[in-house]
Design a protein around this motif. Sequence first.
Motif, short mmCIF file in Angstrom:
data_model
loop_
_atom_site.label_atom_id
_atom_site.label_comp_id
_atom_site.label_asym_id
_atom_site.label_seq_id
_atom_site.Cartn_x
_atom_site.Cartn_y
_atom_site.Cartn_z
N GLU A 30 -149.21 -9.55 -31.11
CA GLU A 30 -149.78 -8.74 -32.08
C GLU A 30 -148.98 -7.27 -31.86
OE1 GLU A 30 -153.73 -8.50 -32.83
OE2 GLU A 30 -153.92 -10.77 -32.14
N ARG A 32 -131.89 -7.91 -39.91
CA ARG A 32 -131.81 -9.23 -39.38
C ARG A 32 -132.34 -10.19 -40.66
NH1 ARG A 32 -129.57 -7.07 -36.10
NH2 ARG A 32 -129.49 -7.10 -33.92
N LYS A 92 -152.77 -15.49 -37.54
CA LYS A 92 -152.07 -16.24 -36.50
C LYS A 92 -151.90 -17.79 -36.98
CE LYS A 92 -153.05 -13.96 -32.20
NZ LYS A 92 -153.84 -14.16 -31.01
N ASP A 110 -137.09 -6.25 -32.72
CA ASP A 110 -137.95 -6.14 -33.86
C ASP A 110 -138.08 -7.68 -34.19
OD1 ASP A 110 -139.47 -5.50 -35.78
OD2 ASP A 110 -137.91 -4.78 -37.10
N ALA A 111 -137.17 -8.42 -34.27
CA ALA A 111 -137.17 -9.93 -34.60
C ALA A 111 -138.02 -10.79 -33.65
CB ALA A 111 -135.83 -10.76 -34.45
N GLU A 142 -129.75 -4.96 -29.80
CA GLU A 142 -130.02 -3.70 -30.87
C GLU A 142 -131.34 -3.89 -31.05
OE1 GLU A 142 -127.55 -4.90 -33.94
OE2 GLU A 142 -125.71 -4.84 -32.80
N GLY A 189 -133.05 -4.23 -33.65
CA GLY A 189 -133.38 -5.63 -34.51
C GLY A 189 -133.51 -6.93 -33.87
N ASP A 190 -132.99 -7.07 -32.77
CA ASP A 190 -133.22 -8.28 -31.86
C ASP A 190 -134.62 -7.99 -31.43
OD1 ASP A 190 -130.55 -9.06 -32.10
OD2 ASP A 190 -129.90 -7.75 -30.26
N SER A 233 -141.84 -9.50 -34.23
CA SER A 233 -142.22 -10.23 -35.39
C SER A 233 -142.54 -11.94 -35.48
CB SER A 233 -141.19 -10.20 -36.68
OG SER A 233 -140.64 -8.75 -37.07
N SER A 234 -141.64 -12.36 -34.36
CA SER A 234 -141.94 -13.75 -34.35
C SER A 234 -143.11 -14.33 -33.40
CB SER A 234 -140.70 -14.48 -33.98
OG SER A 234 -140.30 -14.16 -32.76
N ARG A 235 -143.42 -13.50 -32.56
CA ARG A 235 -144.51 -13.52 -31.76
C ARG A 235 -145.89 -12.91 -32.13
NH1 ARG A 235 -143.39 -16.62 -26.75
NH2 ARG A 235 -145.70 -16.14 -26.63
N LEU A 236 -146.34 -13.88 -32.93
CA LEU A 236 -147.69 -13.29 -33.69
C LEU A 236 -148.66 -13.11 -32.64
CD1 LEU A 236 -148.02 -15.56 -36.81
CD2 LEU A 236 -147.38 -13.10 -36.74
N ASP A 237 -148.82 -13.87 -31.47
CA ASP A 237 -149.79 -13.93 -30.53
C ASP A 237 -149.76 -12.49 -29.81
OD1 ASP A 237 -147.20 -14.54 -29.34
OD2 ASP A 237 -148.12 -15.34 -27.64
N ASN A 259 -147.53 -19.02 -32.72
CA ASN A 259 -146.24 -18.66 -33.17
C ASN A 259 -145.44 -19.86 -33.81
OD1 ASN A 259 -146.49 -15.92 -31.68
ND2 ASN A 259 -146.40 -17.21 -29.78
N ARG A 268 -147.29 -8.65 -43.06
CA ARG A 268 -147.51 -7.49 -42.35
C ARG A 268 -146.77 -6.22 -43.22
NH1 ARG A 268 -143.13 -6.97 -37.43
NH2 ARG A 268 -141.23 -7.00 -38.68
N MET A 272 -142.83 -17.39 -39.27
CA MET A 272 -141.56 -16.59 -39.47
C MET A 272 -140.40 -17.54 -39.99
SD MET A 272 -141.82 -13.56 -38.80
CE MET A 272 -139.98 -12.68 -38.75
#
Lengths: 385, 169
Positions: free
Chosen positions: A237, B70, B106, A227-228, A222, A224-225, A231-235, B152, B62, B111
Amino acid sequence: MKLLPFDYAIRNLGRSPKRLLLVIGGSALVCTLVLGSVAFSRGMETAMTASGLATNAFVVGSGSEESVERSEIPPSTGSILAASVDGLAMLAGQPAVSSEIHTAMPVSLVDAVSAEDAPPVLVRGFEPMAFAVHPQVRLREGRWPARGSDEVAAGPEALAKVPGSALGSHVAIAGVPFEIVGVFEAPGTVMHGEFWMRLDRLAQLTQRTTYSCVIAALGTAEIGDVDAFTSSRLDLESIAMTEHAYFAQLAEFFAPIRLLVLVTAILISSGGVLGGVNAMYAAFASRVREVGTLQALGFSRFAIAASLIVESTVACVSGSLVACVIGLALLDGVAIRFSMGSFGLAVDPSSLLAALLAGVLLGLLGAIPAIVRCLTLPIPSALRS
Amino acid sequence: MLTAFLFALTLALSEPPAATPPSIPAAVFIEAMPKDAKSASWVKKNTKQGDTVVFEAKIGGRAEPFVKNRASFMVADRALKSCDEIEGDTCGKPWDYCCESAESKKANMLMVQIVDASGKLLKCDANGVHGLAPLAVIVVEGVVASVDDKGNCTVDAKKIWVKPAAKKS
Protein backbone atom coordinates in the motif's frame (compact mmCIF):
# COMPACT_ATOMS: atom_id res chain seq x y z
CA MET A 1 11.36 70.00 -24.90
CA LYS A 2 13.69 71.43 -22.29
CA LEU A 3 14.08 69.28 -19.17
CA LEU A 4 15.28 70.53 -15.80
CA PRO A 5 18.90 69.56 -15.07
CA PHE A 6 19.33 66.28 -13.18
CA ASP A 7 21.41 67.91 -10.46
CA TYR A 8 18.54 70.35 -9.80
CA ALA A 9 16.46 67.44 -8.51
CA ILE A 10 19.38 66.01 -6.54
CA ARG A 11 20.24 69.36 -4.92
CA ASN A 12 16.60 69.82 -3.90
CA LEU A 13 16.83 66.63 -1.89
CA GLY A 14 19.33 68.27 0.44
CA ARG A 15 17.15 71.30 1.17
CA SER A 16 15.49 69.58 4.11
CA PRO A 17 17.74 66.83 5.50
CA LYS A 18 15.19 65.81 8.15
CA ARG A 19 12.44 65.37 5.57
CA LEU A 20 14.84 63.47 3.32
CA LEU A 21 15.76 61.15 6.18
CA LEU A 22 12.06 60.60 6.87
CA VAL A 23 11.40 59.64 3.24
CA ILE A 24 14.46 57.39 3.05
CA GLY A 25 13.53 55.80 6.39
CA GLY A 26 9.93 55.18 5.32
CA SER A 27 11.06 53.74 2.02
CA ALA A 28 13.67 51.56 3.76
CA LEU A 29 11.00 50.20 6.10
CA VAL A 30 8.63 49.33 3.28
CA CYS A 31 11.39 47.82 1.14
CA THR A 32 12.76 45.81 4.08
CA LEU A 33 9.32 44.29 4.62
CA VAL A 34 8.98 43.44 0.93
CA LEU A 35 12.53 42.04 0.89
CA GLY A 36 11.86 40.00 4.04
CA SER A 37 8.69 38.46 2.67
CA VAL A 38 10.31 37.56 -0.66
CA ALA A 39 13.36 36.20 1.23
CA PHE A 40 10.96 34.05 3.31
CA SER A 41 9.31 32.68 0.20
CA ARG A 42 12.60 32.07 -1.61
CA GLY A 43 14.16 30.51 1.49
CA MET A 44 11.32 28.05 1.86
CA GLU A 45 11.44 27.19 -1.84
CA THR A 46 15.21 26.76 -1.77
CA ALA A 47 15.08 24.54 1.32
CA MET A 48 12.43 22.35 -0.26
CA THR A 49 14.46 22.06 -3.46
CA ALA A 50 17.71 21.31 -1.65
CA SER A 51 16.10 18.80 0.71
CA GLY A 52 14.87 16.49 -2.00
CA LEU A 53 17.16 14.96 -4.60
CA ALA A 54 15.88 14.08 -8.06
CA THR A 55 18.17 11.02 -7.93
CA ASN A 56 16.32 9.54 -4.95
CA ALA A 57 13.10 7.53 -5.06
CA PHE A 58 10.74 8.33 -2.20
CA VAL A 59 8.30 5.61 -1.21
CA VAL A 60 5.49 6.54 1.19
CA GLY A 61 2.15 5.07 2.15
CA SER A 62 -0.51 5.69 -0.48
CA GLY A 63 -2.68 8.60 0.62
CA SER A 64 0.22 10.23 2.46
CA GLU A 65 1.85 11.81 -0.57
CA GLU A 66 1.61 15.26 1.00
CA SER A 67 2.90 14.41 4.46
CA VAL A 68 5.50 11.78 5.23
CA GLU A 69 4.74 12.24 8.93
CA ARG A 70 1.32 10.64 8.37
CA SER A 71 2.72 7.85 6.25
CA GLU A 72 2.85 4.23 7.37
CA ILE A 73 4.45 1.43 5.38
CA PRO A 74 5.47 -2.09 6.42
CA PRO A 75 9.05 -2.34 7.74
CA SER A 76 9.82 -4.93 5.07
CA THR A 77 9.23 -2.42 2.25
CA GLY A 78 12.88 -1.38 2.05
CA SER A 79 14.29 -4.87 1.77
CA ILE A 80 11.63 -5.96 -0.74
CA LEU A 81 12.31 -2.85 -2.83
CA ALA A 82 16.06 -3.49 -2.73
CA ALA A 83 15.54 -7.06 -3.87
CA SER A 84 12.98 -6.25 -6.56
CA VAL A 85 14.28 -3.22 -8.44
CA ASP A 86 17.41 -3.61 -10.56
CA GLY A 87 19.94 -0.81 -10.93
CA LEU A 88 19.62 0.90 -7.54
CA ALA A 89 22.84 2.60 -6.39
CA MET A 90 25.08 0.35 -4.32
CA LEU A 91 27.29 1.21 -1.36
CA ALA A 92 29.73 -1.36 0.01
CA GLY A 93 27.86 -4.09 -1.83
CA GLN A 94 24.50 -3.08 -0.37
CA PRO A 95 21.68 -1.27 -2.20
CA ALA A 96 21.46 2.36 -1.06
CA VAL A 97 17.99 2.02 0.47
CA SER A 98 17.17 3.85 3.67
CA SER A 99 14.10 3.05 5.77
CA GLU A 100 13.13 5.97 7.98
CA ILE A 101 10.59 7.18 10.50
CA HIS A 102 9.73 10.89 10.49
CA THR A 103 7.69 12.18 13.39
CA ALA A 104 7.25 15.50 15.16
CA MET A 105 7.65 15.18 18.92
CA PRO A 106 7.88 17.61 21.85
CA VAL A 107 11.52 18.13 22.81
CA SER A 108 12.74 19.99 25.91
CA LEU A 109 15.76 20.02 28.19
CA VAL A 110 15.55 17.22 30.76
CA ASP A 111 15.50 19.66 33.66
CA ALA A 112 13.16 22.12 31.95
CA VAL A 113 10.49 23.55 34.24
CA SER A 114 7.66 23.24 31.76
CA ALA A 115 8.08 20.31 29.41
CA GLU A 116 4.43 20.56 28.41
CA ASP A 117 5.12 23.70 26.38
CA ALA A 118 8.02 22.04 24.58
CA PRO A 119 8.03 22.86 20.87
CA PRO A 120 7.47 20.00 18.44
CA VAL A 121 10.64 19.15 16.57
CA LEU A 122 10.99 16.67 13.74
CA VAL A 123 12.73 13.52 14.91
CA ARG A 124 14.03 11.16 12.22
CA GLY A 125 14.78 7.51 12.78
CA PHE A 126 17.68 6.42 10.60
CA GLU A 127 19.99 3.58 9.75
CA PRO A 128 23.57 4.04 8.41
CA MET A 129 22.37 3.76 4.80
CA ALA A 130 20.68 7.15 5.33
CA PHE A 131 24.03 8.81 4.65
CA ALA A 132 24.09 7.25 1.18
CA VAL A 133 20.77 8.85 0.26
CA HIS A 134 21.27 12.14 2.14
CA PRO A 135 24.73 13.31 1.03
CA GLN A 136 23.86 16.81 2.29
CA VAL A 137 24.28 15.61 5.90
CA ARG A 138 27.70 15.94 7.55
CA LEU A 139 28.69 15.21 11.17
CA ARG A 140 30.20 18.37 12.67
CA GLU A 141 30.95 17.30 16.23
CA GLY A 142 30.74 14.16 18.33
CA ARG A 143 29.48 10.91 16.83
CA TRP A 144 26.31 9.32 15.52
CA PRO A 145 23.91 7.62 17.98
CA ALA A 146 24.50 3.93 18.63
CA ARG A 147 21.85 1.34 17.81
CA GLY A 148 19.31 0.76 20.56
CA SER A 149 20.75 3.52 22.77
CA ASP A 150 19.13 6.58 24.31
CA GLU A 151 21.20 8.87 22.14
CA VAL A 152 20.41 11.46 19.49
CA ALA A 153 22.27 13.66 17.04
CA ALA A 154 20.96 17.16 16.40
CA GLY A 155 21.06 19.74 13.66
CA PRO A 156 22.08 23.28 14.70
CA GLU A 157 18.56 24.62 14.21
CA ALA A 158 17.10 21.76 16.26
CA LEU A 159 19.42 22.78 19.11
CA ALA A 160 18.26 26.37 18.73
CA LYS A 161 14.66 25.22 19.13
CA VAL A 162 15.52 23.77 22.54
CA PRO A 163 17.26 26.62 24.42
CA GLY A 164 20.17 25.44 26.51
CA SER A 165 20.72 22.21 24.59
CA ALA A 166 24.19 21.42 23.28
CA LEU A 167 26.49 18.53 22.58
CA GLY A 168 26.59 16.37 25.71
CA SER A 169 23.39 17.70 27.25
CA HIS A 170 20.26 15.63 27.78
CA VAL A 171 16.93 16.37 26.14
CA ALA A 172 13.55 14.85 26.90
CA ILE A 173 11.88 13.53 23.77
CA ALA A 174 8.29 12.58 24.50
CA GLY A 175 9.31 12.54 28.17
CA VAL A 176 12.24 10.12 27.74
CA PRO A 177 15.76 11.50 28.33
CA PHE A 178 18.23 11.23 25.45
CA GLU A 179 21.86 12.33 25.35
CA ILE A 180 22.96 14.53 22.44
CA VAL A 181 26.08 12.70 21.26
CA GLY A 182 26.55 14.43 17.93
CA VAL A 183 25.84 17.62 16.03
CA PHE A 184 25.36 17.35 12.28
CA GLU A 185 24.70 19.92 9.62
CA ALA A 186 22.79 19.92 6.37
CA PRO A 187 22.80 23.60 5.40
CA GLY A 188 19.89 24.85 3.35
CA THR A 189 17.79 21.74 3.92
CA VAL A 190 14.99 20.92 6.36
CA MET A 191 17.29 18.31 7.97
CA HIS A 192 19.34 21.17 9.50
CA GLY A 193 16.57 21.51 12.08
CA GLU A 194 15.98 17.85 12.99
CA PHE A 195 16.95 15.39 15.72
CA TRP A 196 18.14 12.01 14.45
CA MET A 197 18.04 8.81 16.45
CA ARG A 198 18.42 5.18 15.45
CA LEU A 199 15.43 3.70 13.69
CA ASP A 200 14.88 0.85 16.16
CA ARG A 201 14.93 3.20 19.14
CA LEU A 202 12.45 5.62 17.57
CA ALA A 203 10.14 2.76 16.59
CA GLN A 204 10.27 1.60 20.21
CA LEU A 205 9.76 5.12 21.56
CA THR A 206 6.73 5.77 19.35
CA GLN A 207 5.46 2.19 19.71
CA ARG A 208 5.25 1.91 15.94
CA THR A 209 5.29 -1.27 13.97
CA THR A 210 5.49 0.62 10.69
CA TYR A 211 7.98 3.01 9.10
CA SER A 212 7.28 6.37 7.46
CA CYS A 213 9.15 6.03 4.20
CA VAL A 214 11.85 4.35 2.21
CA ILE A 215 14.35 6.48 0.32
CA ALA A 216 16.42 4.78 -2.37
CA ALA A 217 19.27 6.21 -4.45
CA LEU A 218 18.22 5.39 -7.99
CA GLY A 219 21.60 4.67 -9.57
CA THR A 220 20.87 3.39 -13.08
CA ALA A 221 17.26 2.56 -12.20
CA GLU A 222 14.52 5.02 -13.05
CA ILE A 223 11.62 6.27 -10.98
CA GLY A 224 9.31 4.37 -13.36
CA ASP A 225 10.91 1.11 -12.18
CA VAL A 226 10.18 1.95 -8.54
CA ASP A 227 6.69 3.16 -9.45
CA ALA A 228 6.02 -0.12 -11.29
CA PHE A 229 7.24 -1.97 -8.19
CA THR A 230 4.99 -0.10 -5.75
CA SER A 231 2.04 -0.44 -8.12
CA SER A 232 2.46 -4.19 -8.38
CA ARG A 233 2.85 -4.66 -4.61
CA LEU A 234 -0.69 -4.12 -3.41
CA ASP A 235 0.21 -5.54 0.00
CA LEU A 236 2.64 -2.68 0.70
CA GLU A 237 0.00 0.00 0.00
CA SER A 238 2.70 2.44 -1.02
CA ILE A 239 3.39 4.96 -3.72
CA ALA A 240 6.64 6.14 -5.30
CA MET A 241 7.85 9.50 -6.51
CA THR A 242 11.19 11.22 -6.66
CA GLU A 243 12.25 12.88 -3.42
CA HIS A 244 12.48 16.12 -5.38
CA ALA A 245 8.84 15.75 -6.51
CA TYR A 246 7.75 15.16 -2.91
CA PHE A 247 9.36 18.38 -1.71
CA ALA A 248 8.10 20.29 -4.75
CA GLN A 249 4.61 19.12 -3.79
CA LEU A 250 5.28 20.19 -0.22
CA ALA A 251 6.43 23.62 -1.42
CA GLU A 252 3.15 23.90 -3.34
CA PHE A 253 1.29 22.92 -0.18
CA PHE A 254 2.98 25.80 1.65
CA ALA A 255 2.29 28.29 -1.16
CA PRO A 256 -0.70 29.84 0.66
CA ILE A 257 1.52 30.50 3.69
CA ARG A 258 4.08 32.22 1.48
CA LEU A 259 1.30 34.29 -0.07
CA LEU A 260 -0.03 35.14 3.38
CA VAL A 261 3.41 36.40 4.45
CA LEU A 262 3.63 38.56 1.33
CA VAL A 263 0.12 39.97 1.80
CA THR A 264 0.83 40.67 5.48
CA ALA A 265 4.05 42.46 4.54
CA ILE A 266 2.18 44.54 1.96
CA LEU A 267 -0.54 45.41 4.48
CA ILE A 268 1.98 46.43 7.13
CA SER A 269 4.08 48.34 4.64
CA SER A 270 1.03 50.22 3.36
CA GLY A 271 1.33 52.31 6.57
CA GLY A 272 4.92 53.10 5.61
CA VAL A 273 3.82 53.89 2.05
CA LEU A 274 1.21 56.36 3.26
CA GLY A 275 3.79 57.97 5.58
CA GLY A 276 6.27 58.27 2.73
CA VAL A 277 3.67 59.70 0.34
CA ASN A 278 2.60 62.19 3.00
CA ALA A 279 6.19 63.30 3.62
CA MET A 280 6.75 63.64 -0.13
CA TYR A 281 3.50 65.58 -0.53
CA ALA A 282 4.47 67.95 2.28
CA ALA A 283 7.92 68.44 0.76
CA PHE A 284 6.54 69.32 -2.65
CA ALA A 285 3.46 71.23 -1.47
CA SER A 286 5.69 73.80 0.20
CA ARG A 287 7.33 74.43 -3.16
CA VAL A 288 4.23 75.47 -5.13
CA ARG A 289 5.65 78.98 -5.70
CA GLU A 290 8.94 77.52 -6.95
CA VAL A 291 7.05 75.26 -9.37
CA GLY A 292 5.02 78.26 -10.57
CA THR A 293 8.25 80.18 -11.13
CA LEU A 294 9.71 77.32 -13.17
CA GLN A 295 6.56 77.32 -15.32
CA ALA A 296 6.85 81.10 -15.76
CA LEU A 297 10.47 80.61 -16.86
CA GLY A 298 9.23 78.37 -19.66
CA PHE A 299 9.67 74.85 -18.30
CA SER A 300 6.79 72.63 -19.33
CA ARG A 301 4.62 70.84 -16.79
CA PHE A 302 6.00 67.51 -18.07
CA ALA A 303 9.60 68.67 -17.46
CA ILE A 304 8.73 69.79 -13.92
CA ALA A 305 6.82 66.55 -13.24
CA ALA A 306 9.80 64.53 -14.51
CA SER A 307 12.12 66.44 -12.17
CA LEU A 308 9.81 65.84 -9.19
CA ILE A 309 9.59 62.13 -10.05
CA VAL A 310 13.40 61.90 -10.28
CA GLU A 311 13.67 63.62 -6.90
CA SER A 312 11.12 61.29 -5.31
CA THR A 313 12.52 58.14 -6.95
CA VAL A 314 16.10 58.89 -5.96
CA ALA A 315 15.02 59.35 -2.33
CA CYS A 316 12.97 56.14 -2.29
CA VAL A 317 15.56 54.06 -4.13
CA SER A 318 18.11 55.24 -1.56
CA GLY A 319 15.74 53.77 1.01
CA SER A 320 15.56 50.51 -0.89
CA LEU A 321 19.37 50.39 -1.05
CA VAL A 322 19.40 50.78 2.73
CA ALA A 323 16.87 47.92 2.86
CA CYS A 324 19.15 45.77 0.70
CA VAL A 325 22.09 46.44 3.05
CA ILE A 326 19.89 45.60 6.07
CA GLY A 327 18.69 42.44 4.32
CA LEU A 328 22.18 41.24 3.43
CA ALA A 329 23.65 42.13 6.81
CA LEU A 330 20.85 41.11 9.16
CA LEU A 331 18.27 38.93 7.42
CA ASP A 332 20.20 36.63 5.11
CA GLY A 333 20.28 33.11 6.51
CA VAL A 334 18.14 33.93 9.56
CA ALA A 335 16.53 30.61 10.50
CA ILE A 336 12.78 30.17 10.39
CA ARG A 337 11.82 27.10 12.40
CA PHE A 338 8.68 25.13 11.91
CA SER A 339 7.45 21.71 12.95
CA MET A 340 9.07 19.79 10.12
CA GLY A 341 12.49 21.39 10.27
CA SER A 342 13.82 24.81 9.42
CA PHE A 343 14.92 26.99 6.56
CA GLY A 344 16.90 30.19 6.26
CA LEU A 345 15.71 33.48 4.80
CA ALA A 346 17.30 33.74 1.37
CA VAL A 347 18.34 37.29 0.48
CA ASP A 348 19.12 36.40 -3.12
CA PRO A 349 19.00 38.45 -6.35
CA SER A 350 15.20 37.94 -6.54
CA SER A 351 14.55 39.42 -3.11
CA LEU A 352 17.02 42.29 -3.70
CA LEU A 353 15.33 43.03 -7.03
CA ALA A 354 11.92 43.01 -5.32
CA ALA A 355 13.19 45.55 -2.77
CA LEU A 356 14.63 47.78 -5.49
CA LEU A 357 11.42 47.59 -7.53
CA ALA A 358 9.41 48.43 -4.41
CA GLY A 359 11.61 51.53 -3.99
CA VAL A 360 11.12 52.60 -7.61
CA LEU A 361 7.37 52.03 -7.39
CA LEU A 362 7.19 53.94 -4.13
CA GLY A 363 9.08 56.84 -5.72
CA LEU A 364 6.75 56.96 -8.71
CA LEU A 365 3.54 56.62 -6.71
CA GLY A 366 4.73 58.96 -3.96
CA ALA A 367 5.31 61.79 -6.42
CA ILE A 368 1.86 61.63 -8.06
CA PRO A 369 -0.25 63.42 -5.36
CA ALA A 370 2.38 66.14 -5.02
CA ILE A 371 2.60 66.59 -8.81
CA VAL A 372 -1.18 66.89 -9.02
CA ARG A 373 -1.14 69.47 -6.20
CA CYS A 374 1.66 71.56 -7.67
CA LEU A 375 0.88 71.46 -11.37
CA THR A 376 -2.89 71.86 -11.40
CA LEU A 377 -2.74 75.40 -10.04
CA PRO A 378 -2.74 78.28 -12.60
CA ILE A 379 0.65 79.99 -12.73
CA PRO A 380 -0.59 83.31 -11.16
CA SER A 381 -2.15 81.43 -8.24
CA ALA A 382 0.99 79.35 -7.80
CA LEU A 383 3.15 82.47 -7.75
CA ARG A 384 0.90 84.15 -5.17
CA SER A 385 0.72 81.10 -2.85
CA MET B 1 41.24 12.41 -52.33
CA LEU B 2 38.74 15.28 -52.05
CA THR B 3 35.85 12.85 -52.40
CA ALA B 4 37.25 10.70 -49.61
CA PHE B 5 37.71 13.76 -47.41
CA LEU B 6 34.13 14.95 -48.07
CA PHE B 7 32.82 11.45 -47.38
CA ALA B 8 34.70 11.28 -44.08
CA LEU B 9 33.47 14.78 -43.17
CA THR B 10 29.88 13.82 -43.97
CA LEU B 11 30.19 10.73 -41.79
CA ALA B 12 31.70 12.74 -38.97
CA LEU B 13 29.04 15.44 -39.07
CA SER B 14 26.04 13.22 -39.62
CA GLU B 15 24.05 12.47 -36.46
CA PRO B 16 23.78 8.84 -35.43
CA PRO B 17 20.37 7.39 -36.20
CA ALA B 18 18.00 8.05 -33.28
CA ALA B 19 17.02 4.93 -31.38
CA THR B 20 13.36 4.09 -31.89
CA PRO B 21 11.54 4.71 -28.62
CA PRO B 22 9.89 1.57 -27.29
CA SER B 23 6.18 1.24 -27.89
CA ILE B 24 3.50 -1.36 -27.37
CA PRO B 25 3.37 -3.59 -30.47
CA ALA B 26 0.12 -3.11 -32.40
CA ALA B 27 -0.25 -6.89 -32.55
CA VAL B 28 -1.03 -6.88 -28.81
CA PHE B 29 -4.38 -5.25 -29.51
CA ILE B 30 -6.96 -7.57 -31.05
CA GLU B 31 -10.29 -6.89 -32.71
CA ALA B 32 -12.21 -9.97 -31.55
CA MET B 33 -13.00 -10.42 -27.88
CA PRO B 34 -11.43 -13.60 -26.48
CA LYS B 35 -14.00 -16.10 -25.26
CA ASP B 36 -14.46 -17.64 -21.82
CA ALA B 37 -12.95 -14.72 -19.95
CA LYS B 38 -12.75 -15.16 -16.18
CA SER B 39 -12.82 -12.41 -13.58
CA ALA B 40 -9.76 -10.68 -12.12
CA SER B 41 -10.51 -12.05 -8.66
CA TRP B 42 -10.73 -15.59 -10.09
CA VAL B 43 -7.28 -15.16 -11.59
CA LYS B 44 -5.88 -14.09 -8.23
CA LYS B 45 -7.41 -17.01 -6.39
CA ASN B 46 -6.98 -19.86 -8.85
CA THR B 47 -3.77 -19.45 -10.77
CA LYS B 48 -0.08 -19.85 -10.26
CA GLN B 49 2.97 -18.37 -11.91
CA GLY B 50 3.21 -19.37 -15.58
CA ASP B 51 -0.49 -20.12 -16.08
CA THR B 52 -2.13 -18.79 -19.20
CA VAL B 53 -5.24 -16.79 -18.34
CA VAL B 54 -8.02 -14.90 -20.06
CA PHE B 55 -9.87 -12.42 -17.89
CA GLU B 56 -12.07 -9.36 -18.09
CA ALA B 57 -11.46 -6.27 -15.95
CA LYS B 58 -11.80 -2.53 -15.79
CA ILE B 59 -8.78 -0.22 -15.74
CA GLY B 60 -8.57 1.49 -12.36
CA GLY B 61 -7.86 0.88 -8.72
CA ARG B 62 -5.94 3.99 -7.74
CA ALA B 63 -5.81 7.65 -8.64
CA GLU B 64 -3.12 7.00 -11.26
CA PRO B 65 -3.79 3.47 -12.55
CA PHE B 66 -1.15 3.77 -15.28
CA VAL B 67 2.51 3.68 -14.32
CA LYS B 68 4.21 6.64 -15.96
CA ASN B 69 6.67 5.73 -18.70
CA ARG B 70 6.06 2.01 -18.23
CA ALA B 71 3.60 -0.30 -20.05
CA SER B 72 1.92 -1.30 -16.83
CA PHE B 73 -1.47 -0.54 -15.34
CA MET B 74 -3.83 -1.64 -12.62
CA VAL B 75 -7.17 -3.29 -13.29
CA ALA B 76 -10.13 -4.05 -11.06
CA ASP B 77 -12.61 -6.90 -11.04
CA ARG B 78 -15.84 -5.99 -12.81
CA ALA B 79 -17.80 -7.04 -9.73
CA LEU B 80 -16.51 -3.93 -7.96
CA LYS B 81 -18.34 -0.71 -8.59
CA SER B 82 -16.23 2.19 -9.73
CA CYS B 83 -17.38 5.56 -8.40
CA ASP B 84 -19.13 6.47 -11.69
CA GLU B 85 -21.42 3.46 -11.19
CA ILE B 86 -22.52 4.69 -7.78
CA GLU B 87 -25.54 6.94 -8.02
CA GLY B 88 -24.93 10.44 -6.73
CA ASP B 89 -21.16 9.97 -6.41
CA THR B 90 -19.26 13.02 -7.59
CA CYS B 91 -15.77 11.61 -7.24
CA GLY B 92 -13.28 13.53 -9.41
CA LYS B 93 -11.36 10.37 -10.25
CA PRO B 94 -14.04 7.66 -10.42
CA TRP B 95 -11.49 5.03 -11.43
CA ASP B 96 -9.74 5.12 -8.04
CA TYR B 97 -12.39 2.90 -6.39
CA CYS B 98 -12.03 5.05 -3.28
CA CYS B 99 -15.27 3.63 -1.85
CA GLU B 100 -13.75 0.14 -1.67
CA SER B 101 -11.91 -1.09 1.42
CA ALA B 102 -8.21 -1.93 1.27
CA GLU B 103 -9.05 -5.63 1.71
CA SER B 104 -11.51 -5.55 -1.16
CA LYS B 105 -8.94 -3.84 -3.38
CA LYS B 106 -6.31 -6.44 -2.50
CA ALA B 107 -8.67 -9.26 -3.41
CA ASN B 108 -9.99 -7.79 -6.63
CA MET B 109 -7.20 -5.85 -8.29
CA LEU B 110 -4.13 -6.88 -10.20
CA MET B 111 -1.46 -5.42 -12.43
CA VAL B 112 -1.26 -5.95 -16.17
CA GLN B 113 2.05 -5.31 -17.89
CA ILE B 114 3.42 -5.64 -21.37
CA VAL B 115 6.93 -7.00 -21.64
CA ASP B 116 9.44 -7.33 -24.46
CA ALA B 117 10.87 -10.55 -25.86
CA SER B 118 13.38 -10.74 -23.00
CA GLY B 119 10.63 -10.39 -20.41
CA LYS B 120 11.48 -6.80 -19.46
CA LEU B 121 8.73 -4.29 -18.86
CA LEU B 122 8.39 -1.94 -21.85
CA LYS B 123 9.54 1.61 -21.07
CA CYS B 124 6.60 3.45 -22.59
CA ASP B 125 3.25 4.81 -21.49
CA ALA B 126 0.21 2.59 -21.98
CA ASN B 127 -2.30 5.31 -21.16
CA GLY B 128 -4.13 6.42 -24.31
CA VAL B 129 -2.72 3.64 -26.49
CA HIS B 130 -5.41 1.86 -28.56
CA GLY B 131 -8.20 3.00 -26.24
CA LEU B 132 -6.48 2.04 -22.98
CA ALA B 133 -7.73 4.59 -20.47
CA PRO B 134 -9.04 4.76 -16.93
CA LEU B 135 -12.41 2.94 -16.65
CA ALA B 136 -11.92 1.19 -20.01
CA VAL B 137 -13.20 -2.40 -19.96
CA ILE B 138 -10.66 -4.84 -21.34
CA VAL B 139 -10.20 -8.56 -21.84
CA VAL B 140 -6.63 -9.72 -21.38
CA GLU B 141 -5.05 -12.92 -22.59
CA GLY B 142 -1.71 -13.46 -20.93
CA VAL B 143 0.57 -15.34 -18.59
CA VAL B 144 0.67 -14.95 -14.81
CA ALA B 145 4.08 -13.41 -14.07
CA SER B 146 3.72 -13.50 -10.31
CA VAL B 147 1.05 -14.22 -7.75
CA ASP B 148 1.19 -14.65 -4.00
CA ASP B 149 -1.07 -15.03 -1.01
CA LYS B 150 -0.51 -11.41 0.07
CA GLY B 151 -2.78 -10.04 -2.62
CA ASN B 152 -0.19 -9.36 -5.31
CA CYS B 153 -0.69 -10.57 -8.86
CA THR B 154 0.89 -9.43 -12.12
CA VAL B 155 -0.08 -10.69 -15.56
CA ASP B 156 2.08 -10.32 -18.68
CA ALA B 157 -0.46 -9.43 -21.36
CA LYS B 158 -0.02 -11.08 -24.74
CA LYS B 159 -3.30 -9.92 -26.25
CA ILE B 160 -5.65 -7.16 -25.16
CA TRP B 161 -9.16 -6.48 -26.38
CA VAL B 162 -10.50 -3.06 -25.47
CA LYS B 163 -14.27 -2.70 -25.30
CA PRO B 164 -15.28 0.16 -27.58
CA ALA B 165 -16.47 3.17 -25.62
CA ALA B 166 -20.25 3.64 -25.74
CA LYS B 167 -21.21 6.39 -28.15
CA LYS B 168 -22.78 9.37 -26.46
CA SER B 169 -26.21 10.11 -27.89
